[in-house]
Design a protein around this motif. Structure first.
Motif, short mmCIF file in Angstrom:
data_model
loop_
_atom_site.label_atom_id
_atom_site.label_comp_id
_atom_site.label_asym_id
_atom_site.label_seq_id
_atom_site.Cartn_x
_atom_site.Cartn_y
_atom_site.Cartn_z
N LYS A 168 -20.72 -62.27 39.15
CA LYS A 168 -21.27 -60.98 38.73
C LYS A 168 -21.15 -60.36 37.37
N PHE A 169 -21.81 -59.83 36.71
CA PHE A 169 -21.64 -59.16 35.68
C PHE A 169 -20.58 -58.27 35.58
N LYS A 170 -19.67 -57.96 35.03
CA LYS A 170 -18.43 -57.19 35.02
C LYS A 170 -19.03 -56.01 34.01
N ILE A 171 -18.78 -54.80 34.68
CA ILE A 171 -19.21 -53.51 33.91
C ILE A 171 -18.61 -52.30 34.93
N ASP A 172 -17.86 -51.43 34.15
CA ASP A 172 -17.36 -50.34 34.94
C ASP A 172 -18.11 -49.03 34.84
N LYS A 173 -17.80 -48.09 35.72
CA LYS A 173 -18.61 -46.97 35.92
C LYS A 173 -18.74 -46.14 34.58
N GLN A 174 -17.40 -46.22 33.68
CA GLN A 174 -17.39 -45.46 32.41
C GLN A 174 -18.47 -46.01 31.53
N THR A 175 -18.50 -47.23 31.46
CA THR A 175 -19.34 -47.83 30.55
C THR A 175 -21.01 -47.58 31.03
N LEU A 176 -21.25 -47.76 32.18
CA LEU A 176 -22.60 -47.28 32.80
C LEU A 176 -22.94 -45.88 32.32
N GLU A 177 -22.21 -44.98 32.53
CA GLU A 177 -22.45 -43.68 32.06
C GLU A 177 -22.44 -43.31 30.51
N GLU A 178 -21.47 -44.06 29.68
CA GLU A 178 -21.57 -43.83 28.54
C GLU A 178 -23.08 -44.36 27.75
N LEU A 179 -23.41 -45.35 28.38
CA LEU A 179 -24.60 -45.98 27.87
C LEU A 179 -25.77 -45.33 28.44
N ASN A 180 -25.41 -44.52 29.54
CA ASN A 180 -26.58 -43.82 30.32
C ASN A 180 -27.87 -44.84 30.74
N LEU A 181 -27.20 -45.77 31.71
CA LEU A 181 -27.95 -47.08 31.84
C LEU A 181 -28.82 -46.63 33.28
N LEU A 182 -28.01 -46.05 34.32
CA LEU A 182 -28.36 -46.00 35.55
C LEU A 182 -28.48 -44.68 36.20
N GLY A 183 -29.34 -44.29 37.22
CA GLY A 183 -29.49 -42.97 37.73
C GLY A 183 -31.07 -42.65 37.59
N LYS A 184 -31.61 -42.58 38.75
CA LYS A 184 -33.18 -41.86 38.83
C LYS A 184 -33.21 -40.54 38.78
N PHE A 185 -32.29 -39.97 39.10
CA PHE A 185 -32.33 -38.29 39.08
C PHE A 185 -31.49 -37.92 37.69
N LYS A 186 -31.36 -38.77 36.65
CA LYS A 186 -30.54 -38.32 35.55
C LYS A 186 -31.58 -38.21 34.37
N THR A 187 -31.28 -37.29 33.52
CA THR A 187 -32.04 -37.22 32.49
C THR A 187 -31.92 -38.43 31.38
N GLY A 188 -33.05 -39.00 30.94
CA GLY A 188 -32.90 -39.68 29.87
C GLY A 188 -32.20 -41.09 30.15
N THR A 189 -32.21 -41.55 31.22
CA THR A 189 -31.40 -42.88 31.65
C THR A 189 -32.35 -43.96 31.09
N ILE A 190 -31.71 -45.19 31.05
CA ILE A 190 -32.54 -46.40 30.67
C ILE A 190 -33.39 -46.76 32.06
#
Length: 446
Positions: A3-25
């Protein structure tokens, strides 16, 4: 596959995930039509690939859809109706299925019992979806080998004589009870796995089509995955995918110079470009298109960033201590032998300049010794760069500031070397802050 290693902070800093968040990738690519397609998109975003061949195979499928520019009209309600039909339970006995069908039809005429109606609509949806899939298969001529395997699997299912007969059924005529009962027993029993495969195929095509459409409109390209042992990342004209008219930059990291030391003034674009790099690497591991003219990368075990570290009141951490703990986590991950990409923006900005200088110098020097990893480190403290000149595998780049009539302008273009820009005091003077504090300028703010 690891599994690719990535933590919650990195996901949030890069704004990668989230259907209901503004401007996510995620939302940048979320143009799917079906619920199943959205679930598959979620699955891809939450599970980046770590196998070179799997990454390149998926990229080739997306690129195939992009080059062919297929047009598909997905009926969202039709797919949902078939999904609901397959999810309702049925009896294993043909006799019981037929008896239940007769009972439901009888009850539908006496009371508000819609089970018979839903059964009819469900079978009609299956018939329509079979025809939709057949049209898809007719379009996929000379598909790339990675996708042709899937096409051939679906073709084999569609060649079943009973499904061919069902496909030719006129849905605008009343369906006999015997037909309803026969196919309910068949489709929810012996053929259930095939029906699930057909639906999965529709979801896959939905995602491939949606992502390829976004790539075409935005001019995105596809990365090439290389063996992890090469420890290489090379990109041309890399941009942030969510910024209109973004400025692109080139970069080459490899084992002999695997550390990028980045300097530049505030607002020069360092943080945005570092985020662009992290986003591109994540999308590349998904096999997705990205905002670059070209992108080659050795497969990483994970991605780790420290860009917007905040204090943690719950744990009693100050901003500086939170930064220290973040660096410690990265050090443990790198020391484990994992091949990582690590991105640090403005190390130790939560403490005094002397400690920040010492800490940035020491940490960067130590991280540079992990030649299996790739690092990007930025700082305002340009003196650190001067002290690191003797470290052979560090390359130095900066984001320049151009002064025009004492007004700073930012090019957002990487240049070789270490910045000499020191415009902080000039910006303060331009805003006339000191005069305001001395009362020599009238404050017009309300």
């Amino acid at each position: 596959m690891e599994k690719f290693k990535i933590d919650k902070q990195t996901l949030e800093e890069l704004n990668l995930l989230g259907k209901f968040k503004t401007g996510t990738i995620y939302n940048l690519f979320n143009n799917v039509c079906t619920r199943g397609g959205e679930q598959l998109l979620d699955e891809m975003f939450n599970n980046p690939l770590t196998d070179m061949h799997a990454i390149n195979d998926r990229s080739s499928i997306f690129n195939y859809f992009q080059q062919q520019n297929f047009g598909f009209d997905f009926d969202k309600q039709l797919v949902a109706t078939m999904r609901e039909y397959l999810d309702t339970t049925s009896y294993r006995s043909k006799t019981l299925v037929y008896g239940t069908t007769v009972l439901h039809k009888f009850l539908s005429s006496l009371a508000r019992d819609d089970r018979y109606k839903k059964n009819v609509q469900g079978l009609q949806a299956v018939i329509q979806l079979l025809n939709t899939v057949q049209k898809m298969l007719d379009v996929f001529v000379s598909a790339v080998p990675q996708f042709q395997v899937r096409v051939d699997e679906i073709k084999a299912i569609m060649l079943n004589p009973l499904l061919i007969k069902l496909q030719r059924t006129d849905i605008y005529r009343a369906l006999p009870l015997s037909t309803l009962a026969f196919y309910e027993h068949l489709l929810k029993g012996k053929f259930l796995a095939d029906m699930e495969s057909l639906l999965r195929f529709v979801y896959e095509v939905d995602v491939y089509h949606a992502v390829a459409q976004i790539a075409r409109v935005k001019g995105f390209q596809y990365a090439t995955a290389l063996p992890a042992t090469e420890n290489r990342l090379a990109c041309k004209n890399l941009k942030h995918p969510s910024i209109s008219k973004a400025v692109g930059n080139d970069l080459l990291l490899q084992e002999s110079n695997n550390v990028l030391f980045l300097t530049g003034a505030n607002m020069a674009g360092k943080s945005t470009w570092m985020k662009s790099l992290g986003i591109a690497l994540y999308l590349a591991h998904m096999g997705f298109p990205l905002a670059a003219d070209s992108f080659e990368f050795s497969v990483r075990d994970g991605l780790y960033s420290s860009i917007n570290v905040a204090d943690n009141i719950g744990l009693g951490y100050s901003h500086f201590y939170a930064e220290v703990m973040r660096v410690k986590e990265a050090a443990v991950a790198a020391a484990s032998g994992a091949r990582l990409m690590l991105i640090f923006d403005e190390l130790f900005k939560g403490t005094n300049v002397k400690d920040a200088y010492d800490g940035t110098l020491a940490v960067t020097s130590e991280f540079a010794e992990y030649e299996a990893c790739l690092f990007v480190v930025s700082t305002h403290i340009i003196e650190v760069g001067e002290a690191l000149q003797s470290v052979g595998n560090i390359q130095f780049r900066y984001m320049p500031t151009v002064l025009e009539n004492s007004i700073p302008r930012y090019t957002y273009r990487l240049q070789e070397g270490i910045t000499e820009d020191r415009q902080g005091m000039m910006i303060i003077r331009n805003e006339r802050i000191l005069e305001l504090m001395n009362g020599s300028v009238v404050n017009t703010c309300n």
